[in-house]
Design a protein around this motif. Structure first.
Motif, short mmCIF file in Angstrom:
data_model
loop_
_atom_site.label_atom_id
_atom_site.label_comp_id
_atom_site.label_asym_id
_atom_site.label_seq_id
_atom_site.Cartn_x
_atom_site.Cartn_y
_atom_site.Cartn_z
N TYR A 122 0.85 -1.19 0.00
CA TYR A 122 0.00 0.00 0.00
C TYR A 122 0.89 1.24 0.00
CZ TYR A 122 -3.70 -3.29 1.31
OH TYR A 122 -4.60 -4.34 1.32
N HIS A 123 0.75 2.06 -1.02
CA HIS A 123 1.63 3.22 -1.18
C HIS A 123 0.84 4.53 -1.10
CE1 HIS A 123 4.18 5.94 -3.97
NE2 HIS A 123 4.64 6.02 -2.74
N PHE A 124 1.10 5.29 -0.05
CA PHE A 124 0.53 6.63 0.09
C PHE A 124 1.52 7.60 -0.56
CE2 PHE A 124 -1.52 4.43 3.65
CZ PHE A 124 -2.77 5.01 3.74
N ALA A 125 1.30 7.90 -1.83
CA ALA A 125 2.29 8.71 -2.57
C ALA A 125 2.41 10.11 -1.98
CB ALA A 125 1.91 8.77 -4.05
N ASP A 126 1.29 10.76 -1.68
CA ASP A 126 1.35 12.15 -1.18
C ASP A 126 1.98 12.22 0.21
OD1 ASP A 126 0.19 12.97 -3.52
OD2 ASP A 126 -1.84 13.10 -2.69
N ASP A 127 1.89 11.12 0.96
CA ASP A 127 2.46 11.09 2.30
C ASP A 127 3.89 10.53 2.30
OD1 ASP A 127 -0.01 11.68 4.16
OD2 ASP A 127 -0.72 10.33 2.62
N ALA A 128 4.32 10.01 1.15
CA ALA A 128 5.64 9.37 1.04
C ALA A 128 5.80 8.25 2.06
CB ALA A 128 6.77 10.39 1.18
N VAL A 129 4.80 7.36 2.06
CA VAL A 129 4.77 6.24 3.01
C VAL A 129 4.36 4.98 2.24
CG1 VAL A 129 3.37 5.26 4.88
CG2 VAL A 129 4.26 7.60 5.08
N ALA A 130 5.05 3.87 2.51
CA ALA A 130 4.66 2.59 1.90
C ALA A 130 4.64 1.49 2.95
CB ALA A 130 5.62 2.22 0.77
N PHE A 131 3.60 0.67 2.92
CA PHE A 131 3.50 -0.50 3.79
C PHE A 131 3.79 -1.71 2.93
CE2 PHE A 131 1.09 2.81 5.85
CZ PHE A 131 1.57 2.72 7.15
N THR A 132 4.96 -2.31 3.16
CA THR A 132 5.46 -3.32 2.23
C THR A 132 5.32 -4.76 2.76
OG1 THR A 132 7.70 -3.09 3.12
CG2 THR A 132 7.13 -1.70 1.22
N GLY A 133 4.69 -4.93 3.92
CA GLY A 133 4.43 -6.29 4.43
C GLY A 133 5.69 -7.12 4.50
N ASP A 134 5.66 -8.28 3.84
CA ASP A 134 6.81 -9.18 3.81
C ASP A 134 7.46 -9.21 2.43
OD1 ASP A 134 6.25 -9.79 6.42
OD2 ASP A 134 5.74 -11.89 6.08
#
Ligand code: ZN
Ligand code: FE
Length: 244
Positions: A122-134
């Motif tokens: 899940y990539h929040f582009a405007d927040d510059a945050v990514a949840f990459t799990g495993d």
């Protein structure tokens, strides 16, 4: 748009569950709840109500808390469409290019298969945050349980192309073991040597080494730095049997 509040919850032996709160809307979602109790306790302590559960993949250490959190809060579960059969608690199924909202914050779904066949980031582009799990770890990547080296190599290339300042929130504290392997994979890489020393100190102090950033991974992650599918595959196979 207000900044997301992202809280790390340690669970099981080495999992990180991420509680993500948008102060503007009051919405709170949880990424990959390995278990429910610490998540519900942390949300209550902060006065937050969980409004959604987001899964990166079906493994029980990422979905184990789904049912109980749903039961307690009514929050819907958002999960990869390709893993619907393995995530019976899922309410909304997502695939490549879909967007998921937290208040006004927009996350784009990137399909990043190989650890599992339907794994998503899940990539929040405007927040510059990514949840990459495993898929992407600090200095490492997930094992290839349901996919190929070519797929994971492509994931690494794709994530490497995200803006360098992107914060990467992965689901495990594996950094020390990854750093020791990275040192062996790239013995001449001074950035890796320096980060290994730093990670050793942090772990001795009991500190978390996550989140990381895309810039740091580009400099020190031997899987993201692999120059070819063949080199990636060789490194992944070596790490699978590495005892640092
Ligand atoms: Zn997993
Ligand atoms: Fe896991």
């Amino acid at each position: 748009m207000s900044k997301l509040d992202i809280v790390r919850i340690a669970a099981l032996s080495d999992n990180y569950i991420w509680l993500v709160h948008d102060p503007e809307s009051g919405e709170t979602m949880v990424v990959d709840p390995a278990e429910a109790d610490p998540v519900l306790a942390e949300a209550e302590r902060r006065g937050w109500t969980i409004s959604a559960i987001w899964n990166t993949h079906w493994h029980p250490d990422h979905t184990g808390g789904n049912a109980a959190i749903k039961q307690a809060t009514g929050a819907p579960v958002i999960a990869p469409a390709a893993e619907a059969a393995k995530i019976p608690t899922a309410d909304r199924l997502v695939m490549e290019g879909d967007t998921v909202m937290l208040g006004k914050h927009i996350a784009t779904v990137l399909e990043t298969p190989a650890h599992t066949a339907g794994h998503v980031t899940y990539h929040f582009a405007d927040d510059a945050v990514a949840f990459t799990g495993d898929t992407l770890f600090a200095m490492g990547c997930g094992r290839l349980f349901e996919g190929t080296a070519a797929q994971m190599y492509a994931n690494m290339q794709r994530l490497a192309a995200l803006p360098p300042e992107t914060s990467v929130y992965c689901a495990h504290e594996y950094t020390l073991s990854n750093a020791r392997y990275a040192r062996v994979a790239e013995p001449d890489n001074e950035a890796i040597a320096a980060r290994l020393r730093e990670v050793e100190k942090m772990r001795e102090r009991g500190e978390a080494t996550v989140p990381t950033t895309i810039a740091l991974e580009r400099a020190t992650n031997p899987f993201m730095r692999a120059q070819s599918i063949e080199q990636f595959a060789e490194r992944r196979a070596s790490k699978d049997v590495f005892r640092g």
